[in-house]
Each structure stands twice: as structure tokens, then as C-alpha cells.
Design a protein around this motif. Structure first.
Motif, short mmCIF file in Angstrom:
data_model
loop_
_atom_site.label_atom_id
_atom_site.label_comp_id
_atom_site.label_asym_id
_atom_site.label_seq_id
_atom_site.Cartn_x
_atom_site.Cartn_y
_atom_site.Cartn_z
N GLY A 1 -4.50 2.79 -2.86
CA GLY A 1 -3.25 2.08 -2.60
C GLY A 1 -3.41 0.58 -2.68
N ALA A 2 -4.61 0.05 -2.51
CA ALA A 2 -4.82 -1.39 -2.51
C ALA A 2 -4.55 -1.98 -3.89
N GLY A 3 -4.87 -1.24 -4.96
CA GLY A 3 -4.64 -1.74 -6.31
C GLY A 3 -3.19 -1.72 -6.73
N ASP A 4 -2.37 -0.88 -6.08
CA ASP A 4 -0.97 -0.76 -6.45
C ASP A 4 -0.10 -1.83 -5.84
N MET B 1 7.41 -6.91 -14.11
CA MET B 1 6.76 -6.27 -15.23
C MET B 1 5.32 -6.79 -15.37
N ALA B 2 5.17 -8.09 -15.30
CA ALA B 2 3.83 -8.68 -15.44
C ALA B 2 2.92 -8.22 -14.30
N HIS B 3 3.50 -8.09 -13.11
CA HIS B 3 2.72 -7.64 -11.94
C HIS B 3 2.21 -6.21 -12.16
N GLN B 4 3.04 -5.34 -12.70
CA GLN B 4 2.64 -3.96 -12.96
C GLN B 4 1.53 -3.89 -14.00
N VAL B 5 1.65 -4.69 -15.04
CA VAL B 5 0.63 -4.72 -16.08
C VAL B 5 -0.69 -5.23 -15.51
N GLY B 6 -0.62 -6.26 -14.67
CA GLY B 6 -1.82 -6.80 -14.04
C GLY B 6 -2.49 -5.78 -13.13
N ALA B 7 -1.69 -5.06 -12.35
CA ALA B 7 -2.24 -4.05 -11.45
C ALA B 7 -2.89 -2.91 -12.24
N LYS B 8 -2.26 -2.52 -13.35
CA LYS B 8 -2.82 -1.45 -14.18
C LYS B 8 -4.13 -1.90 -14.81
#
Length: 97
Positions: A93-96, A1-8
Motif C-alpha cells: 500500500g505504501a507504493g500506491d 495521471m502523472a502521479h499514477q505513472v510515477g507510482a507504477k
């Protein structure tokens, strides 16, 4: 979850920093693709006209070189658009990941 928030958050910061591409960028890209087809076509036709004047034969150099220039220009434009598309997808794709 934290990884997704950071990527966003990274994507949002990058979008703010880079800005959104405008209409003029799109029109410029279309113009660039058009010129990459038009220039080889016109050069082929000009060379063909010169060859027809100086080395006349049974077949038209103008028509043959016009078609060759058109094919070369289309291949050139296709490669350029494919490279740009690949670069956009790699960047997105690099940011995801």
C-alpha cells in the motif's frame, strides 16, 4: 495521471530490485509455521511425561500439556502469519499512496 505513472514506475523498479519470491521461500515459510506449532506441542508432551512419572495423579499431565502446547503453538503461528500479512499489505500500500 502523472502521479499514477510515477507510482507504477516505482513499483516496477522495486520489483526488479527485490525480485519475485520463489517457491523455496513459500516452502520455507510453511516449514517455519509448522515448526512453530510442533515445538511447543512436543515440549508440552515431554514435560507432561516427566510430570506423570514423578507426580502421578488422577489426571494425565501428558495429555493436558500436549493440548496446551498445541494451543500455544497455534496462537504463535497465527500471530506470526498475521504480522507477515500486515507487513505485506503495508509494503504494497505504501507504493500506491
Amino acid at each position: 495521471m502523472a502521479h499514477q505513472v510515477g507510482a507504477k514506475a516505482q513499483r516496477k523498479l522495486k520489483a526488479r530490485r527485490d525480485g519475485t519470491p520463489g517457491v523455496w521461500l513459500g516452502l520455507g515459510m510453511m516449514g517455519l509455521v509448522g515448526w512453530s506449532v510442533a515445538v511447543p506441542t512436543l515440549l508440552g508432551a515431554a514435560l507432561g511425561l516427566w510430570l506423570d512419572r514423578h507426580y502421578a495423579g488422577q489426571h494425565s499431565w501428558t495429555l493436558a500439556l500436549l493440548v496446551a502446547g498445541l494451543v500455544l503453538g497455534c496462537v504463535n503461528a497465527w500471530r506470526w502469519v498475521a504480522n507477515e500479512d500486515r507487513a505485506m499489505h503495508e509494503e504494497g500500500g505504501a507504493g500506491d499512496a
